[in-house]
Scaffold this motif. Structure first.
Motif, PDB file in Angstrom:
ATOM      1  N   GLU A  38      14.232  29.910   0.080  1.00  0.00           N
ATOM      2  CA  GLU A  38      14.340  29.055  -1.111  1.00  0.00           C
ATOM      3  C   GLU A  38      13.023  28.302  -1.333  1.00  0.00           C
ATOM      4  OE1 GLU A  38      18.335  26.846  -1.656  1.00  0.00           O
ATOM      5  OE2 GLU A  38      16.816  25.444  -0.945  1.00  0.00           O
ATOM      6  N   ARG A  39      12.660  28.164  -2.578  1.00  0.00           N
ATOM      7  CA  ARG A  39      11.496  27.309  -2.869  1.00  0.00           C
ATOM      8  C   ARG A  39      11.923  25.859  -2.640  1.00  0.00           C
ATOM      9  NH1 ARG A  39       9.547  27.555  -8.337  1.00  0.00           N
ATOM     10  NH2 ARG A  39      11.620  28.176  -8.970  1.00  0.00           N
ATOM     11  N   ALA A  40      10.973  25.008  -2.263  1.00  0.00           N
ATOM     12  CA  ALA A  40      11.381  23.645  -1.906  1.00  0.00           C
ATOM     13  C   ALA A  40      10.941  22.647  -2.962  1.00  0.00           C
ATOM     14  CB  ALA A  40      10.803  23.263  -0.561  1.00  0.00           C
ATOM     15  N   VAL A  41      11.520  21.486  -2.862  1.00  0.00           N
ATOM     16  CA  VAL A  41      11.265  20.412  -3.817  1.00  0.00           C
ATOM     17  C   VAL A  41       9.867  19.816  -3.582  1.00  0.00           C
ATOM     18  CG1 VAL A  41      12.348  18.677  -2.341  1.00  0.00           C
ATOM     19  CG2 VAL A  41      12.343  18.335  -4.777  1.00  0.00           C
ATOM     20  N   SER A  42       9.240  19.367  -4.653  1.00  0.00           N
ATOM     21  CA  SER A  42       8.005  18.593  -4.501  1.00  0.00           C
ATOM     22  C   SER A  42       8.169  17.354  -5.369  1.00  0.00           C
ATOM     23  CB  SER A  42       6.799  19.408  -4.962  1.00  0.00           C
ATOM     24  OG  SER A  42       6.860  19.607  -6.346  1.00  0.00           O
ATOM     25  N   MET A  43       7.608  16.276  -4.927  1.00  0.00           N
ATOM     26  CA  MET A  43       7.746  15.052  -5.735  1.00  0.00           C
ATOM     27  C   MET A  43       6.511  14.175  -5.655  1.00  0.00           C
ATOM     28  SD  MET A  43      10.620  12.950  -3.646  1.00  0.00           S
ATOM     29  CE  MET A  43      11.864  14.191  -3.533  1.00  0.00           C
ATOM     30  N   GLN A  44       6.322  13.441  -6.727  1.00  0.00           N
ATOM     31  CA  GLN A  44       5.208  12.487  -6.782  1.00  0.00           C
ATOM     32  C   GLN A  44       5.759  11.134  -6.407  1.00  0.00           C
ATOM     33  OE1 GLN A  44       3.256  12.357 -10.587  1.00  0.00           O
ATOM     34  NE2 GLN A  44       1.329  12.261  -9.476  1.00  0.00           N
ATOM     35  N   LEU A  45       5.133  10.504  -5.431  1.00  0.00           N
ATOM     36  CA  LEU A  45       5.645   9.217  -4.964  1.00  0.00           C
ATOM     37  C   LEU A  45       4.552   8.158  -5.047  1.00  0.00           C
ATOM     38  CD1 LEU A  45       7.424  10.449  -1.730  1.00  0.00           C
ATOM     39  CD2 LEU A  45       8.549   9.769  -3.838  1.00  0.00           C
ATOM     40  N   GLU A  46       4.986   6.963  -5.329  1.00  0.00           N
ATOM     41  CA  GLU A  46       4.031   5.845  -5.342  1.00  0.00           C
ATOM     42  C   GLU A  46       4.404   4.911  -4.207  1.00  0.00           C
ATOM     43  OE1 GLU A  46       2.277   3.697  -9.074  1.00  0.00           O
ATOM     44  OE2 GLU A  46       4.081   2.677  -8.379  1.00  0.00           O
ATOM     45  N   PHE A  47       3.436   4.621  -3.363  1.00  0.00           N
ATOM     46  CA  PHE A  47       3.658   3.707  -2.238  1.00  0.00           C
ATOM     47  C   PHE A  47       2.948   2.396  -2.549  1.00  0.00           C
ATOM     48  CE2 PHE A  47       5.259   6.602   1.076  1.00  0.00           C
ATOM     49  CZ  PHE A  47       5.050   7.809   0.441  1.00  0.00           C
ATOM     50  N   GLU A  48       3.633   1.304  -2.323  1.00  0.00           N
ATOM     51  CA  GLU A  48       2.984   0.005  -2.526  1.00  0.00           C
ATOM     52  C   GLU A  48       3.341  -0.909  -1.372  1.00  0.00           C
ATOM     53  OE1 GLU A  48       3.770  -1.939  -6.219  1.00  0.00           O
ATOM     54  OE2 GLU A  48       2.426  -3.580  -5.692  1.00  0.00           O
ATOM     55  N   LEU A  49       2.320  -1.511  -0.814  1.00  0.00           N
ATOM     56  CA  LEU A  49       2.548  -2.441   0.286  1.00  0.00           C
ATOM     57  C   LEU A  49       2.895  -3.788  -0.323  1.00  0.00           C
ATOM     58  CD1 LEU A  49       2.539  -2.623   3.285  1.00  0.00           C
ATOM     59  CD2 LEU A  49       0.105  -3.040   3.251  1.00  0.00           C
ATOM     60  N   LYS A  50       4.185  -4.111  -0.273  1.00  0.00           N
ATOM     61  CA  LYS A  50       4.644  -5.332  -0.933  1.00  0.00           C
ATOM     62  C   LYS A  50       4.470  -6.525   0.000  1.00  0.00           C
ATOM     63  CE  LYS A  50       8.802  -6.754  -3.369  1.00  0.00           C
ATOM     64  NZ  LYS A  50      10.095  -6.256  -3.776  1.00  0.00           N
ATOM     65  N   LEU A  51       4.801  -6.300   1.262  1.00  0.00           N
ATOM     66  CA  LEU A  51       4.662  -7.368   2.242  1.00  0.00           C
ATOM     67  C   LEU A  51       3.388  -7.081   3.016  1.00  0.00           C
ATOM     68  CD1 LEU A  51       6.469  -9.756   3.170  1.00  0.00           C
ATOM     69  CD2 LEU A  51       7.091  -8.321   5.087  1.00  0.00           C
ATOM     70  N   LEU A  52       2.368  -7.896   2.798  1.00  0.00           N
ATOM     71  CA  LEU A  52       1.057  -7.618   3.392  1.00  0.00           C
ATOM     72  C   LEU A  52       1.078  -7.895   4.885  1.00  0.00           C
ATOM     73  CD1 LEU A  52      -1.932  -7.000   2.738  1.00  0.00           C
ATOM     74  CD2 LEU A  52      -2.247  -9.443   2.588  1.00  0.00           C
ATOM     75  N   ALA A  53       1.535  -9.080   5.238  1.00  0.00           N
ATOM     76  CA  ALA A  53       1.560  -9.469   6.646  1.00  0.00           C
ATOM     77  C   ALA A  53       2.554 -10.599   6.798  1.00  0.00           C
ATOM     78  CB  ALA A  53       0.169  -9.918   7.087  1.00  0.00           C
ATOM     79  N   ASP A  54       2.887 -10.933   8.038  1.00  0.00           N
ATOM     80  CA  ASP A  54       3.808 -12.050   8.263  1.00  0.00           C
ATOM     81  C   ASP A  54       3.129 -13.374   7.907  1.00  0.00           C
ATOM     82  OD1 ASP A  54       5.972 -10.503   9.272  1.00  0.00           O
ATOM     83  OD2 ASP A  54       4.789 -10.167  11.068  1.00  0.00           O
ATOM     84  N   VAL A  55       1.837 -13.473   8.229  1.00  0.00           N
ATOM     85  CA  VAL A  55       1.102 -14.716   7.939  1.00  0.00           C
ATOM     86  C   VAL A  55      -0.151 -14.376   7.137  1.00  0.00           C
ATOM     87  CG1 VAL A  55       0.041 -16.759   8.960  1.00  0.00           C
ATOM     88  CG2 VAL A  55       1.800 -15.545  10.207  1.00  0.00           C
ATOM     89  N   GLY A  56      -0.406 -15.129   6.090  1.00  0.00           N
ATOM     90  CA  GLY A  56      -1.630 -14.948   5.312  1.00  0.00           C
ATOM     91  C   GLY A  56      -2.532 -16.155   5.522  1.00  0.00           C
ATOM     92  N   LEU A  57      -3.812 -15.911   5.872  1.00  0.00           N
ATOM     93  CA  LEU A  57      -4.759 -17.018   6.033  1.00  0.00           C
ATOM     94  C   LEU A  57      -5.422 -17.285   4.680  1.00  0.00           C
ATOM     95  CD1 LEU A  57      -6.519 -15.951   9.377  1.00  0.00           C
ATOM     96  CD2 LEU A  57      -4.521 -17.411   9.091  1.00  0.00           C
ATOM     97  N   VAL A  58      -5.162 -18.450   4.129  1.00  0.00           N
ATOM     98  CA  VAL A  58      -5.694 -18.798   2.810  1.00  0.00           C
ATOM     99  C   VAL A  58      -6.718 -19.901   2.990  1.00  0.00           C
ATOM    100  CG1 VAL A  58      -5.078 -19.562   0.488  1.00  0.00           C
ATOM    101  CG2 VAL A  58      -3.411 -18.329   1.867  1.00  0.00           C
ATOM    102  N   GLY A  59      -7.925 -19.723   2.451  1.00  0.00           N
ATOM    103  CA  GLY A  59      -8.922 -20.772   2.604  1.00  0.00           C
ATOM    104  C   GLY A  59     -10.091 -20.564   1.681  1.00  0.00           C
ATOM    105  N   LEU A  60     -10.937 -21.599   1.581  1.00  0.00           N
ATOM    106  CA  LEU A  60     -12.147 -21.485   0.770  1.00  0.00           C
ATOM    107  C   LEU A  60     -13.098 -20.527   1.487  1.00  0.00           C
ATOM    108  CD1 LEU A  60     -12.576 -25.267  -0.006  1.00  0.00           C
ATOM    109  CD2 LEU A  60     -11.788 -23.513  -1.579  1.00  0.00           C
ATOM    110  N   PRO A  61     -14.091 -19.985   0.777  1.00  0.00           N
ATOM    111  CA  PRO A  61     -15.050 -19.110   1.459  1.00  0.00           C
ATOM    112  C   PRO A  61     -15.737 -19.867   2.594  1.00  0.00           C
ATOM    113  CG  PRO A  61     -15.323 -18.973  -0.910  1.00  0.00           C
ATOM    114  CD  PRO A  61     -14.353 -20.082  -0.667  1.00  0.00           C
ATOM    115  N   ASN A  62     -16.019 -19.181   3.657  1.00  0.00           N
ATOM    116  CA  ASN A  62     -16.744 -19.722   4.813  1.00  0.00           C
ATOM    117  C   ASN A  62     -15.938 -20.756   5.612  1.00  0.00           C
ATOM    118  OD1 ASN A  62     -19.115 -18.988   6.009  1.00  0.00           O
ATOM    119  ND2 ASN A  62     -20.196 -20.841   5.375  1.00  0.00           N
ATOM    120  N   ALA A  63     -14.639 -20.824   5.378  1.00  0.00           N
ATOM    121  CA  ALA A  63     -13.834 -21.829   6.076  1.00  0.00           C
ATOM    122  C   ALA A  63     -13.640 -21.467   7.542  1.00  0.00           C
ATOM    123  CB  ALA A  63     -12.490 -21.972   5.381  1.00  0.00           C
TER     124      ALA A  63
END
Ligand SMILES: Nc1nc2c(ncn2[C@@H]2O[C@H](COP(=O)(O)OP(=O)(O)OP(=O)(O)O)[C@@H](O)[C@H]2O)c(=O)[nH]1
Ligand SMILES: [Mg+2]
Length: 611
Positions: free
Chosen positions: A311-336
């Motif tokens: 049998e020929r098999a299925v093919s599909m186009q999928l979009e992956f998106e990383l919604k949760l980047l990390a558990d903790v995000g370090l937010v700061g001014l440049p050079n902090a």
């Protein structure tokens, strides 16, 4: 390589240790305190030993010897990072069946012995903690599972095609954009062929009836009528030695009904992998194999000259998106000092430099809790509803409510202990970032996707309170802007352009109710977007860094008392968003370049993550 949290450094800040956690009995405070009391790391021991020492703070990072935390400008590893990927996946087609007959000495014309083909490989997806980015996937674009091999003589079945498992980071959302399913194509073609066949039969009977009515021979009348081609012809492999006319006159049987081991999940697929998946999830099922010629042996057909195709098999186009980047995000001014902090917390080799915008894309590091570095595994408490409670009278603490199952020592209900968490070092933020200045909204998009926000402020550069307010102002403005965008999209989405929305949409499965392949154990991420609360409602704390530099103590004290006021409700939340998280706003003083105080961040974060 020097130890990550050096205990031998002679430099320690007198203000790093007093009253770090708020005395008031907030739940989080207790959790963090409990974990800290059970823990004695090298740096804590050093702390108690060295607080009484008079220590000269260093003037700048140039005075500190080059080390892993104060690396030379070229000592870094550029991490590849991608948070989006569009990939076409192909499941493996089935291998064809074989047409073969036994040939042996004294047996020229033996029985059929063609083997079946092998099944095609499947494509799966699995969310794992060991992946932190989608860059590998973004580079691939096309992913194929193995094709089943064709069967061979002597009843040898073909090998099964290899499966392909796509490993993605936890927090990935997968959306199906389109699919080509040969099964659907075939069923459409089969229905059309069946219709043709019925039409032919109707015409044939009518011609016979007319011939009888006119006294003619019906066989002569219908001899010129050509039956439509067998719609299943393309599903058979014919013996190569057949002539064209033999092939045309071959009577092919009905295809046998086959049981599938793997059923293709209905589309469109929408998966939100917000936790690690214990098993791979099937995305595209491989085609089933063709059958060898022995399957078609019958009394009338002892030597079938055909087998079936895989049998020929299925093919599909999928979009992956990383919604949760990390558990903790370090937010700061440049050079902090965010990248230095990431290096101190994890094994990351993020680039560090004494200039703004050293980091241009997120670096993700993993804090491993059970790596014999003194960071104990944190066992989160079992969900409350599963625990029947009991009250015991403790001599020291008075009446204490404990869960009965904990009392009985049956730990079956408790979730597994957390073994790691991830930290994202996000590019520096400048004023006007919400208007796309600096790295702008691209940066802020990452803030949106961290579970806990750690605001990194440089104690040696201006008023820490003002720096924190500026950071929150940008984040708050961005959050509100996103909320407005969402509302606008919603209004746009309500317009019924064609008057028959939802009916007859393009593609396979169009018009059918949308099926979401969402196993129960993958909870959807909450969509609490009201008034920018989706960011402001996240737990947060402040990491006051560069505490080793001179005259930073007063700055830290001001920051601490400001945060205490925010927690007590005397000051509004620095973002200005109403209802924002102010449960227990802490400031943790560190000297990332010396690795001092960073373990406190680990414990505090764990308390917040389990909240
Ligand atoms: N004295 C001292 N210097 C530090 C400390 N942490 C970082 N630095 C220095 O501050 C400078 C900037 O550090 P980075 O870690 O690159 O800062 P960043 O926030 O990642 O900067 P961007 O990526 O540009 O946003 C470097 O020269 C570091 O050596 C610290 O705790 N004490
Ligand atoms: Mg950096």
């Amino acid at each position: 390589m020097p130890p990550r949290c050096s205990s031998s450094a002679g430099l320690f800040l007198p203000f790093l240790y007093p009253s770090l956690f708020r005395p008031a009995g907030a739940r989080l405070h207790r959790a963090a305190k409990a974990s800290i009391t059970t823990y004695s790391s090298a740096s804590d021991t050093a702390a108690s030993e060295t607080t009484s020492e008079t220590v000269e703070p260093s003037a700048s990072s140039d005075d500190i010897p080059v080390s892993r935390l104060n690396p030379a400008p070229d000592d870094y590893a550029l991490s590849s990072f991608a948070d989006k990927a569009r990939v076409t996946v192909f499941a493996g087609g089935g291998g064809h069946g074989c047409i073969s007959f036994l040939r042996e000495a004294f047996m020229e014309n033996g029985p059929a012995n063609g083997g079946d083909g092998g099944h095609g490989g499947n494509v799966y997806v699995q969310a794992v903690h060991s992946e932190t980015s989608l860059h590998k996937l973004a580079r691939r674009r096309i992913l194929r599972a193995g094709r089943g091999k064709t069967g061979q003589g002597s009843n040898k079945a073909g090998q099964r095609g290899d499966d392909h498992v796509i490993m993605v980071p936890v927090g990935t959302v997968i959306r199906e954009i389109g699919r080509i399913d040969p099964m659907v194509e075939e069923s459409i073609a089969w229905r059309a062929a069946r219709e043709k066949e019925r039409e032919f039969e109707r015409q044939f009977r009518e011609a016979e009836r007319n011939a009888v009515a006119e006294g003619e021979d019906p066989d002569i009348a219908t001899a010129s009528m050509e039956a439509p081609e067998n719609p299943n012809l393309h599903k058979f492999v014919l013996y190569p030695g057949l002539t064209k006319s033999e092939a045309r006159n071959l009577t092919l049987p009905r295809l046998p009904r086959r049981d599938r081991l793997y059923h293709q999940p209905p589309g469109p697929i929408h998966l939100d992998l917000s936790t690690a998946t214990p098993r791979p999830i099937l995305l595209a099922a491989g085609g089933i194999s063709g059958l060898g010629n022995p399957h078609f042996v019958s009394k009338d057909r002892p030597k079938p000259l055909f087998a079936t195709r895989g049998e020929r098999a299925v093919s599909m186009q999928l979009e992956f998106e990383l919604k949760l980047l990390a558990d903790v995000g370090l937010v700061g001014l440049p050079n902090a000092g965010k990248s230095t902090l990431l290096r101190a917390l994890t094994n990351s080799r993020a680039r560090v430099g004494n200039w703004a915008f050293t980091t241009l894309q997120p670096n993700i590091g993993t804090v491993v809790l059970d790596s014999n570095k003194g960071r104990r595994l944190y066992t989160p408490p079992a969900p409350k509803r599963q625990q029947p409670h009991a009250v015991i009278n403790d001599a020291r603490y008075g009446n204490v409510v404990i869960s009965q199952h904990a009392q009985l020592g049956s730990g079956g209900e408790a979730p597994p202990p957390r073994t790691r968490f991830t930290v994202a070092d996000i590019p520096g933020l400048i004023e006007g970032a919400h208007l796309d200045r600096g790295l702008g909204t691209e940066f802020l998009r990452h803030v949106e996707r961290a579970g806990v926000l750690a605001f990194v402020v440089d104690l040696a550069k201006g008023d820490a309170v003002e720096a924190l307010k500026a950071l929150w102002r940008e984040v708050g403005l961005y959050a509100r802007m996103r909320e407005e965008e969402r509302q606008e999209r919603e209004v746009g989405g309500r317009i019924d352009w064609g008057g028959d929305a939802g009916v007859g949409s393009m593609g396979y499965g169009g018009g059918q109710p949308q099926t979401t392949m969402m196993p129960e154990y993958y909870p959807q991420l909450p969509e609490t977007n009201e008034g920018g609360l989706h960011i402001a409602a996240k737990p947060w704390f402040v990491v006051a860094t560069k505490g080793d530099l001179p005259e930073t103590q007063d700055n830290f004290q001001r920051l601490k008392s400001y945060l205490d006021d925010v927690t007590d409700g005397k000051e509004v939340h620095p973002s200005g968003v109403e209802g924002a998280w102010t449960h227990d706003c802490a400031a943790i003083p560190v000297s990332a370049i010396n690795g001092h105080g960073v373990d406190r961040i680990v414990h505090w974060t764990l308390g917040l993550l389990e909240e």
